[in-house]
Scaffold this active site. Structure first.
Site, short mmCIF file in Angstrom:
data_model
loop_
_atom_site.label_atom_id
_atom_site.label_comp_id
_atom_site.label_asym_id
_atom_site.label_seq_id
_atom_site.Cartn_x
_atom_site.Cartn_y
_atom_site.Cartn_z
N CYS A 1 4.68 -0.82 -59.26
CA CYS A 1 4.87 -1.44 -57.94
C CYS A 1 4.25 -2.83 -57.88
O CYS A 1 4.90 -3.79 -57.50
CB CYS A 1 4.28 -0.55 -56.85
SG CYS A 1 5.19 0.97 -56.63
N HIS A 2 2.97 -2.92 -58.25
CA HIS A 2 2.31 -4.21 -58.13
C HIS A 2 1.50 -4.57 -59.36
O HIS A 2 0.62 -5.42 -59.30
CB HIS A 2 1.42 -4.24 -56.88
CG HIS A 2 2.16 -3.83 -55.64
ND1 HIS A 2 2.14 -2.54 -55.16
CD2 HIS A 2 2.98 -4.53 -54.82
CE1 HIS A 2 2.90 -2.46 -54.09
NE2 HIS A 2 3.43 -3.64 -53.85
#
Lengths: 196, 271, 427
Positions: free
Chosen positions: A160-161
């Site tokens: 995701c990040h």
């Protein structure tokens, strides 16, 4: 407001108005509580089922994901290379120096020993929930996986990040603030654990 | 204006009436500790009642809405959590699938619901001569012991009394009745769809042994298990009555205060 | 709206807001200064009580929807989950279930109050008709809500009531199939009832907004039925009626909470604690108490379509009441004959309620069946007589009596009536 009530005794009048207002406000606040509390986990959720798991079928270098309290739990049978890699890390290098292990005191440091339970360093059990914003990290991936014949083993990467966790599930790079937490679990036999 | 109150209250009371079927007797009006606005359950009685349910009723009747953990809840039988663990483990619960994809059986855990003794309703029917033993979780709220709207207003619906009366209401049919007796049925004038009931008399003296030394007569066991089912149907009853008392007390005071406020504001205002 | 406001914003923010949205002016003019007849009695507090009940029902309903599952396999158990596991779930569910009954008690008092004091008469016809619409929405909402627990009475009540529509010639069967989304009450029916049960209260709230708007144009009627003539006849709504209403609302809460905490299942049906079974009809299907008079009217007519028409007509006839009453006076206080027939009508409505509660062929108010031959006062026969009177009242008595009755002398104004009363007290 109106001329008709002005002739009454001011102090007594004020007292009954204020007292009634206070009693009414207190009652309203108390009556609101059931409506707020009903959103908290209910009795069936709180009486959470604990999960038992047989570790014997998990081969070395293999990890499985099970569900506990609605969240994924990573259970990994680590290779010696992964354990060695984790042990080689100096504590100063860690972003989060705390063990984040529910089975040891809160202040314990994030050594590899403190990330497992009962000295069984082969088995790493931790929540599969990125401490950044809750995605499930991908296994055998990330910059801090152990390398065996140029193949990544152990280590986790959150897509995701971009958070990187090492072979002991400790945060090493990226926006996540904490190591992946280790849930409460214990060995009920040599190869059987009970989570929760 | 008073007339309208009398009319309205009588109307109100009578408006939810229903009729008792012909040939069925109203339940015996025995009294329980949990009746009335302040009544509470008798812990010892609930614990004994649990034992009767477990050793007698549970052979055919499920109790799907109740979990073992509830047995240690406040306001219930209040077994200790350790006792509940042990009690749960005496039941066998179906779980799975395991790693091999198969269902397996294991001892019950406090978080499990009381398991059904039969795999499904059809199995239950075929094992009981075509009659389906009903789930007992809510039985004392679902089966009135007597009717009459005003009667029910003052005495409740008599659900626990209904269970007690069925359990103690078995009769030997006389010669004339015996001619009408369907095969496999027993005579019980308290059964709501009676007088013939598919369940043979389940209780006989000393069919269970009470841990607290109480003598296990049919009457005693019927009372205890009826009380237990009153709890399973309304497990929050004690909390409800307690909170109700506090709420009404508060509202009474607040109503009085508002009355004084209103009186003060309207003082000297012709209306 | 009536009443000119002299609202002046006192703060800078107040001024800023006032230029953009004069909401505080509305609150002051309509909620505080609003001139209200000074002689309203406690029967007038039921409007405020009803508004409170609507809020309670929406609040508890929104909470219940957080835990309820509208699926035929899970609905019953999810309600029991609310009762057993959810924090205070038992309290919120009992508040909602008994709240419906309280709502109807209050609305019936409100309707009969309007009838007694002639509040439906000009210039309040539209106010009255919106009220009838609100009552219809309430009935539909309560009916669909009762289906949601998916007990035996939920299922069979829904089946019987939706089958009313099958009486409509030619298209009846299509309409019921459409309502059900199938060939019986089933999962699609439960789902749509849940959706609509959640929607309708907001429609109801909008209708209540219109009702209050329509009230604030002519202003309140009052026990004398005499229109407001001067400022002496009125008092500002706040603090006089805010405090009087609040007192009445909290007193009503005592009554409501006594049910919730000490007799929470009395107004329901025991059989609804048994899960719905589409293969077994309970021995005796009865609607909730607040529908019983209409159920009696339905059963009074021996023809399927006729019964349905009579039932709907019994409510729709209320729309015409403002024009059926020809009297120049509003309040029955000064209309002795109307007053007498009003009380007869109340008793007839109560009798209709009883008539709807029992098995049709049993003796009235008894559990014993009447013989098939001969004339007997059975539930059905009493229901038929009362149904006759119900329509006779509206179609004959009201127009006739309002034309011919000799009225008693009414006061010239509200303040005169109030002063006369004060004088009586002093004497």
């Amino acid at each position: 407001m109106s001329t008709t009530i002005e002739h009454t005794d001011v102090t007594r009048r004020d007292f009954i108005y204020i007292a009634t207002g206070v009693v009414g406000a207190a009652g309203t606040a108390l009556a609101l509580w059931p409506f707020i509390n009903q959103m908290n986990p209910d009795a069936s959720v709180l009486a959470l089922a604990s999960v038992e798991l047989d570790l014997a079928p998990i081969a070395e270098g293999q990890g499985i994901t099970i569900k506990w309290r609605g969240n994924p739990v990573f259970v990994r049978h680590r290779t010696q290379a992964e354990i060695d890699a984790a042990k080689a890390v100096k504590l100063e290098e860690l972003i989060d120096p705390l063990a984040r292990n529910a089975n040891v005191p809160d202040t314990d440091q994030a050594t590899d020993e403190n990330r497992v339970v009962g000295g069984k360093e082969k088995y790493l059990v931790m929540m599969g929930v990125c401490t950044h914003l809750g995605c499930v990290p991908i296994g055998n991936d990330g910059d801090y996986a152990a390398l065996v014949d140029n193949v990544k083993t152990g280590g986790w990467f959150c897509p995701c990040h971009g958070s990187h966790y090492d072979t002991a599930g400790r945060i090493r790079k990226g926006p996540a603030p904490e190591n992946l937490p280790v849930p409460v679990y214990s060995y009920i036999s040599d190869t059987k654990i009970k989570i929760g | 204006m008073r007339n309208i109150f009398i009319i309205a209250s009588v109307a109100f009371a009578a408006l939810t009436g229903a009729a008792q079927a012909e040939g069925v007797l109203p339940a015996k009006d025995i009294s329980f500790s949990f009746e009335g606005p302040m009544g509470t359950f008798d812990r010892g009685q609930l614990q004994r009642g649990y034992k009767v349910y477990k050793e007698v009723c549970a052979n055919c009747h499920a109790m799907n809405l109740v979990s073992f953990r509830n047995l240690s809840d406040k306001g219930g039988p209040e077994f200790t959590p350790e006792q509940v663990k042990a009690l749960a483990a005496t039941f066998t619960v179906k779980d799975g699938p395991n790693e091999a994809g198969e269902m397996f059986e294991r001892p019950g855990l406090p978080t499990d619901r009381f398991p059904s003794p039969f795999a499904n309703d059809e199995a239950a029917k075929s094992a009981n001569g075509g009659a389906l033993p009903p789930d007992l979780s809510l039985i004392t709220k679902a089966r009135p012991g007597w009717y009459g709207t005003i009667n029910q207003f003052f005495n409740g619906i008599g659900g626990p009394q209904y269970v007690y009366s069925v359990l103690t209401g078995y009769e030997e049919p006389d010669e004339e009745m015996a001619k009408l007796q369907p095969p496999g049925k027993s005579l019980n004038h308290y059964f709501s769809a009676g007088p013939w009931i598919g369940m043979p008399a389940p209780l006989s003296d000393d069919v269970v042994t009470y841990d607290d030394g109480t003598k296990a007569t049919v009457d005693q066991m019927a009372r205890d298990v009826s009380a237990f089912m009153a709890w399973t149907a309304e497990p929050k009853m004690e909390e409800r009555k307690h909170l109700g008392f506090m709420t009404l007390l508060y509202l009474a005071v607040f109503t009085l205060m508002l009355y004084l406020v209103k009186k003060k504001i309207w003082h000297g205002v012709p209306h | 709206m009536s009443g000119h406001s002299n609202y002046q914003p006192t703060t800078r923010f107040g001024k800023w807001l006032h230029e953009r949205l004069p909401i505080m002016e509305l609150v002051q003019a309509q909620g505080m200064d609003f001139p209200t007849p000074r002689n309203l009695n406690y029967w007038w507090t039921f409007g405020g009580i009803l508004a409170t009940m609507l809020v309670v029902q929406i609040l508890t309903g929104v909470v219940l929807a957080m835990h309820y599952t509208p699926h035929i396999d899970m609905a019953f158990n999810s309600v029991e989950h609310i009762m057993r596991d959810v924090n205070y779930g038992w309290l919120i569910r009992y508040m909602h279930a008994n709240g419906a009954s309280m709502f109807f008690i209050a609305v019936y008092i409100h309707i009969f109050r309007g009838m007694y004091y002639g509040s439906y008469k000009a210039p309040r016809e539209v106010l009255w008709m919106i009220g009838v619409v609100i009552y219809l929405i309430m009935m539909a909402t309560a009916f669909m809500g009762y289906v949601l627990p998916w007990g035996q009475m939920s299922f069979w009540g829904a089946k019987v009531i939706t089958n009313l529509f099958s009486a409509i010639p030619f298209v009846g069967d299509y309409i019921t199939t459409w309502l059900w989304g199938g060939f019986s009450i089933d999962n699609p029916t439960l789902n749509r009832f849940f959706s609509l049960h959640y929607l309708m209260p907001f429609v109801l709230a909008a209708a209540v907004g219109l009702h209050i708007w329509a009230l604030h144009v002519p202003g309140n009627n009052n026990p004398t039925g005499i229109s407001v003539k001067s400022a002496q006849d009125t008092l500002p709504f706040h603090p006089y009626y805010t405090m009087k209403d609040l007192f009445a609302i909290v007193a009503f809460l005592v009554f409501y909470m006594a049910w919730v905490f000490y007799s929470p299942n009395y107004l329901g049906h025991a059989i609804n604690y048994e899960p719905a079974n589409p293969l077994v009809t309970p021995a005796h299907i009865v609607p909730e108490w607040y529908y019983l008079p209409f159920y009696a009217i339905l059963r009074a007519i021996p023809d399927k379509l006729g019964g349905v028409i009579a039932m709907f007509a019994s409510i729709l006839i209320l729309f015409f009441l403002p024009w059926l009453d020809r009297s120049p006076l509003r309040s029955f206080k000064y209309r002795p004959l109307s007053r007498f027939f009003f009380w007869v009508f109340v008793v007839v409505c109560v009798i209709l309620g009883f008539a709807g509660s029992g098995l049709p062929d049993n003796y009235f108010l008894s559990h014993h069946a009447a013989p098939a031959e001969g004339f007997h006062f059975t539930y059905k026969v009493v229901g038929q007589l009362a149904t006759f009177w119900y329509f006779f009242h509206f179609l004959v008595i009201v127009p006739l009596v309002s034309k011919i009755e000799r009225t008693e002398p009414a006061p010239a104004s509200i303040s005169e009536a109030v002063l006369a009363k004060a004088h009586d007290h002093a004497a």
